[in-house]
Design a protein around this motif. Structure first.
Motif, PDB file in Angstrom:
ATOM      1  N   TYR A 348      -9.870  -6.913 -12.997  1.00 39.09           N
ATOM      2  CA  TYR A 348      -9.108  -7.697 -12.436  1.00 39.09           C
ATOM      3  C   TYR A 348      -9.906  -7.703 -11.311  1.00 39.09           C
ATOM      4  N   GLN A 349     -10.636  -9.570 -11.258  1.00 37.57           N
ATOM      5  CA  GLN A 349     -11.634  -9.618 -10.411  1.00 37.57           C
ATOM      6  C   GLN A 349     -10.767 -10.165  -9.182  1.00 37.57           C
ATOM      7  N   VAL A 350     -11.368  -9.696  -7.931  1.00 45.56           N
ATOM      8  CA  VAL A 350     -10.705 -10.012  -6.696  1.00 45.56           C
ATOM      9  C   VAL A 350     -12.134 -10.623  -5.779  1.00 45.56           C
ATOM     10  N   ASP A 351     -10.924 -12.095  -4.989  1.00 41.65           N
ATOM     11  CA  ASP A 351     -11.974 -12.926  -4.224  1.00 41.65           C
ATOM     12  C   ASP A 351     -12.431 -11.320  -2.806  1.00 41.65           C
ATOM     13  N   PRO A 352     -13.639 -11.777  -2.511  1.00 32.94           N
ATOM     14  CA  PRO A 352     -13.683 -10.463  -1.292  1.00 32.94           C
ATOM     15  C   PRO A 352     -13.156 -11.647  -0.689  1.00 32.94           C
ATOM     16  N   GLU A 353     -12.724 -12.783   0.229  1.00 32.55           N
ATOM     17  CA  GLU A 353     -11.922 -12.917   0.958  1.00 32.55           C
ATOM     18  C   GLU A 353     -10.199 -12.511   0.947  1.00 32.55           C
ATOM     19  N   THR A 354      -9.807 -12.016   0.259  1.00 37.77           N
ATOM     20  CA  THR A 354      -8.458 -11.702  -0.082  1.00 37.77           C
ATOM     21  C   THR A 354      -8.854  -9.820   0.850  1.00 37.77           C
ATOM     22  N   SER A 355      -7.484 -10.060   1.311  1.00 38.36           N
ATOM     23  CA  SER A 355      -6.768  -8.533   2.378  1.00 38.36           C
ATOM     24  C   SER A 355      -6.579  -7.642   1.157  1.00 38.36           C
ATOM     25  N   LEU A 356      -7.532  -6.544   1.496  1.00 43.15           N
ATOM     26  CA  LEU A 356      -7.190  -5.790   0.683  1.00 43.15           C
ATOM     27  C   LEU A 356      -4.948  -5.459   0.216  1.00 43.15           C
ATOM     28  N   LEU A 357      -4.334  -6.105   1.081  1.00 44.27           N
ATOM     29  CA  LEU A 357      -3.171  -5.336   0.964  1.00 44.27           C
ATOM     30  C   LEU A 357      -2.983  -6.009  -0.538  1.00 44.27           C
ATOM     31  N   LYS A 358      -3.212  -7.580  -0.411  1.00 43.79           N
ATOM     32  CA  LYS A 358      -3.260  -8.901  -1.830  1.00 43.79           C
ATOM     33  C   LYS A 358      -3.392  -7.884  -2.910  1.00 43.79           C
ATOM     34  N   ALA A 359      -4.481  -7.219  -2.815  1.00 42.61           N
ATOM     35  CA  ALA A 359      -4.976  -6.698  -3.882  1.00 42.61           C
ATOM     36  C   ALA A 359      -4.051  -5.425  -4.004  1.00 42.61           C
ATOM     37  N   LEU A 360      -3.727  -4.858  -3.503  1.00 41.86           N
ATOM     38  CA  LEU A 360      -2.287  -3.429  -4.222  1.00 41.86           C
ATOM     39  C   LEU A 360      -1.150  -3.763  -4.442  1.00 41.86           C
ATOM     40  N   GLN A 361      -1.049  -4.788  -4.360  1.00 44.74           N
ATOM     41  CA  GLN A 361       0.369  -5.610  -4.144  1.00 44.74           C
ATOM     42  C   GLN A 361       0.926  -6.499  -5.887  1.00 44.74           C
ATOM     43  N   HIS A 362      -0.641  -6.284  -5.935  1.00 46.80           N
ATOM     44  CA  HIS A 362      -0.585  -7.210  -7.552  1.00 46.80           C
ATOM     45  C   HIS A 362      -0.280  -6.268  -8.627  1.00 46.80           C
ATOM     46  N   LYS A 363       0.444  -6.821  -9.700  1.00 42.02           N
ATOM     47  CA  LYS A 363       1.619  -6.039 -10.275  1.00 42.02           C
ATOM     48  C   LYS A 363       0.829  -5.096 -11.279  1.00 42.02           C
ATOM     49  N   ARG A 364      -0.564  -5.114 -11.546  1.00 37.29           N
ATOM     50  CA  ARG A 364      -1.400  -3.811 -12.759  1.00 37.29           C
ATOM     51  C   ARG A 364      -2.309  -3.528 -11.850  1.00 37.29           C
ATOM     52  N   CYS A 365      -2.137  -3.172 -10.863  1.00 35.82           N
ATOM     53  CA  CYS A 365      -3.205  -2.278  -9.654  1.00 35.82           C
ATOM     54  C   CYS A 365      -2.315  -1.155  -9.493  1.00 35.82           C
ATOM     55  N   PHE A 366      -2.659  -0.148  -9.680  1.00 38.87           N
ATOM     56  CA  PHE A 366      -1.957   1.263  -9.409  1.00 38.87           C
ATOM     57  C   PHE A 366      -2.744   2.148  -8.749  1.00 38.87           C
ATOM     58  N   VAL A 367      -2.592   2.102  -7.811  1.00 34.67           N
ATOM     59  CA  VAL A 367      -3.318   3.343  -6.591  1.00 34.67           C
ATOM     60  C   VAL A 367      -3.466   4.966  -7.418  1.00 34.67           C
ATOM     61  N   LYS A 368      -4.988   5.465  -7.408  1.00 34.37           N
ATOM     62  CA  LYS A 368      -4.971   6.839  -8.654  1.00 34.37           C
ATOM     63  C   LYS A 368      -5.467   7.977  -7.016  1.00 34.37           C
ATOM     64  N   ALA A 369      -4.176   8.793  -7.322  1.00 37.63           N
ATOM     65  CA  ALA A 369      -4.752   9.826  -6.023  1.00 37.63           C
ATOM     66  C   ALA A 369      -4.831   9.688  -5.032  1.00 37.63           C
ATOM     67  N   GLY A 370      -4.696   8.688  -4.543  1.00 41.81           N
ATOM     68  CA  GLY A 370      -4.318   8.122  -2.895  1.00 41.81           C
ATOM     69  C   GLY A 370      -5.290   7.162  -2.231  1.00 41.81           C
ATOM     70  N   THR A 371      -5.888   7.217  -3.976  1.00 43.40           N
ATOM     71  CA  THR A 371      -7.300   6.023  -3.446  1.00 43.40           C
ATOM     72  C   THR A 371      -7.709   5.214  -4.237  1.00 43.40           C
ATOM     73  N   PRO A 372      -7.589   3.654  -3.741  1.00 44.61           N
ATOM     74  CA  PRO A 372      -7.913   2.310  -4.655  1.00 44.61           C
ATOM     75  C   PRO A 372      -9.476   2.326  -4.400  1.00 44.61           C
ATOM     76  N   SER A 373      -9.611   2.757  -6.187  1.00 46.63           N
ATOM     77  CA  SER A 373     -10.994   1.638  -6.379  1.00 46.63           C
ATOM     78  C   SER A 373     -11.209   0.958  -6.600  1.00 46.63           C
ATOM     79  N   PHE A 374     -12.758   0.191  -6.173  1.00 46.49           N
ATOM     80  CA  PHE A 374     -12.797  -0.749  -6.894  1.00 46.49           C
ATOM     81  C   PHE A 374     -14.492  -0.725  -7.281  1.00 46.49           C
ATOM     82  N   ILE A 375     -14.455  -2.098  -8.424  1.00 47.89           N
ATOM     83  CA  ILE A 375     -16.005  -1.556  -8.919  1.00 47.89           C
ATOM     84  C   ILE A 375     -16.731  -3.289  -8.367  1.00 47.89           C
ATOM     85  N   VAL A 376     -18.413  -2.839  -7.671  1.00 48.75           N
ATOM     86  CA  VAL A 376     -19.346  -4.003  -7.591  1.00 48.75           C
ATOM     87  C   VAL A 376     -20.339  -4.352  -8.357  1.00 48.75           C
ATOM     88  N   LEU A 377     -20.087  -6.003  -8.458  1.00 52.13           N
ATOM     89  CA  LEU A 377     -21.244  -5.941  -9.865  1.00 52.13           C
ATOM     90  C   LEU A 377     -21.876  -7.176  -8.344  1.00 52.13           C
TER      91      LEU A 377
END
Length: 396
Positions: A348-377
């Motif tokens: 799921y592509q995240v707009d850099p102008e998006t807040s962390l909260l909005k990304a974490l609230q996405h229905k398919r975003c799951f926080v594993k081991a208490g640490t959100p992770s994001f891929i940067v390309l």
């Protein structure tokens, strides 16, 4: 005349015997090289007793030991000898042998309770020096039962309780002793130390309980805030299962999603950080940025859920680029961010102008081991094309 002749024969024989020493050396005589070793065989001059007493190598010592342990003598005499023998081992700091000897003395079951009491208190002392506090305390208790006023037993019992950090019981030992020996300085000092340690332990216990209560309250408030924001946690040991029967196309599968509990915030051991709530009520998350092209990563220990991704990217890839970016491609305007839905194998592509909260609230975003992770390309790079080939992608 006959007597005179016999006398002459005797004298002649002695002269002949003595003359041998002038020509023959005495084979068993001490020499400069062996006198210390020979002296060690004499019980009177022994510095330490041998582990095993062999009658052939230590005949004198074996004889003395047989006298000491003569079962034909009265039990009281045997116990007394064993007590003395144990004391010698104790003086040599051979506490294990001292314990064995005192124990043998106690097994004689002598009727002299004074000897039995000393055997017990001495064995308690040997156990104490070996760090066997429970055994030492048991011996002190047994000695106290025989002679309630035995000072050494009372002191030893108090010392054992101190070492076992049972300060209340140590005070009881001291109080019992001071009733019988009110002026004994050792008991007075032990009681003062036990009382001080007891009060300190109680104070520490109160502090620990208060801290535990505070930590629990804070963590409950934290979990409530996470639940209120609709953030979903994954148990680290239970990743999402493919093909779950409970899969829902919109809301996603419930498999692997943690109930909001303390177990879902277990990243602190691995990263040294965990999510917390700041004074403004924002959640500060530990966040991991992954750069698969270079097999590198960045870790942000406190990423406010109200902050946007670009705020951090602008700092990390601002005036000074990382040394591994040799082509200077990782400029904020060139970057694309994704989070991965492992269960649906979708990025799921995240707009850099998006807040962390909005990304974490996405229905398919799951926080594993208490640490959100994001891929940067880097958008448009050859690796970007290769990495996304065959993968399902969606915009946030």
């Amino acid at each position: 005349m006959a007597s005179s002749a016999l006398q002459d024969d005797s004298d002649d024989g002695m002269d002949e015997f003595m003359d041998k020493f002038k020509t023959q050396k005495y084979e068993n005589a001490f020499s400069e090289s062996n006198w210390e070793k020979e002296f060690e065989k004499v019980p009177m001059f022994m510095k330490t007793a041998p582990d095993e007493i062999n009658p052939e190598t230590h005949p004198d010592l074996a004889c003395l030991q047989s006298i000491i342990h003569d079962d034909d003598r009265p039990p009281e005499e045997q116990a007394q000898c064993l007590k003395d023998e144990g004391n010698e081992y104790f003086k040599e700091k051979d506490y294990k042998k001292a314990i064995l000897t005192y124990t043998t003395g106690l097994k004689k079951n002598c009727s002299d309770q004074d000897i039995n009491t000393v055997l017990l208190t001495n064995r308690a002392a040997a156990h104490f020096h070996l760090g066997n506090m429970r055994s030492a305390l048991n011996d002190a208790v047994a000695a106290k039962k025989i002679k309630p006023d035995h000072l050494k037993a009372l002191i030893r019992g108090a010392q054992c309780c101190m070492e076992l950090r049972n300060f209340a019981e140590a005070i009881q030992w001291c109080d019992a002793g001071l009733k019988l020996h009110p002026t004994d300085k050792k008991l007075q000092e032990l009681r003062a130390a036990a009382d001080k340690q007891k009060r300190a332990a109680e104070r520490d216990a109160r502090k620990a309980k208060a801290k535990e209560k505070k930590d629990h309250s804070e963590r409950e408030a934290l979990l409530a805030a996470i639940k209120e924001r609709g953030v979903k946690l994954l148990q680290p040991e239970k990743p999402p299962q493919h093909g779950s029967d409970s899969e829902d196309e919109d809301g996603g599968s419930a498999a692997g999603v943690a109930e909001l509990s303390l177990d879902g915030l277990s990243s602190q051991e691995a990263t040294g950080a965990r999510v917390f709530m700041d004074e403004q009520g924002s959640l500060q998350w530990p966040v991991l940025f992954l750069y698969p092209e270079h097999q590198q990563s960045d870790f942000i220990s406190a990423f406010s859920d109200s902050s946007c991704f670009i705020d951090h990217l602008a700092v990390m890839f601002g005036e000074e680029l990382p040394p591994w970016d040799t082509d200077s491609k990782y400029l904020p305007q060139n970057l694309q961010l994704f989070f991965e839905d492992e269960e649906k194998e979708t990025l799921y592509q995240v707009d850099p102008e998006t807040s962390l909260l909005k990304a974490l609230q996405h229905k398919r975003c799951f926080v594993k081991a208490g640490t959100p992770s994001f891929i940067v390309l880097v958008k448009g790079s050859s690796f970007w094309k290769q990495f996304l080939t065959g993968k399902k992608t969606q915009r946030l």
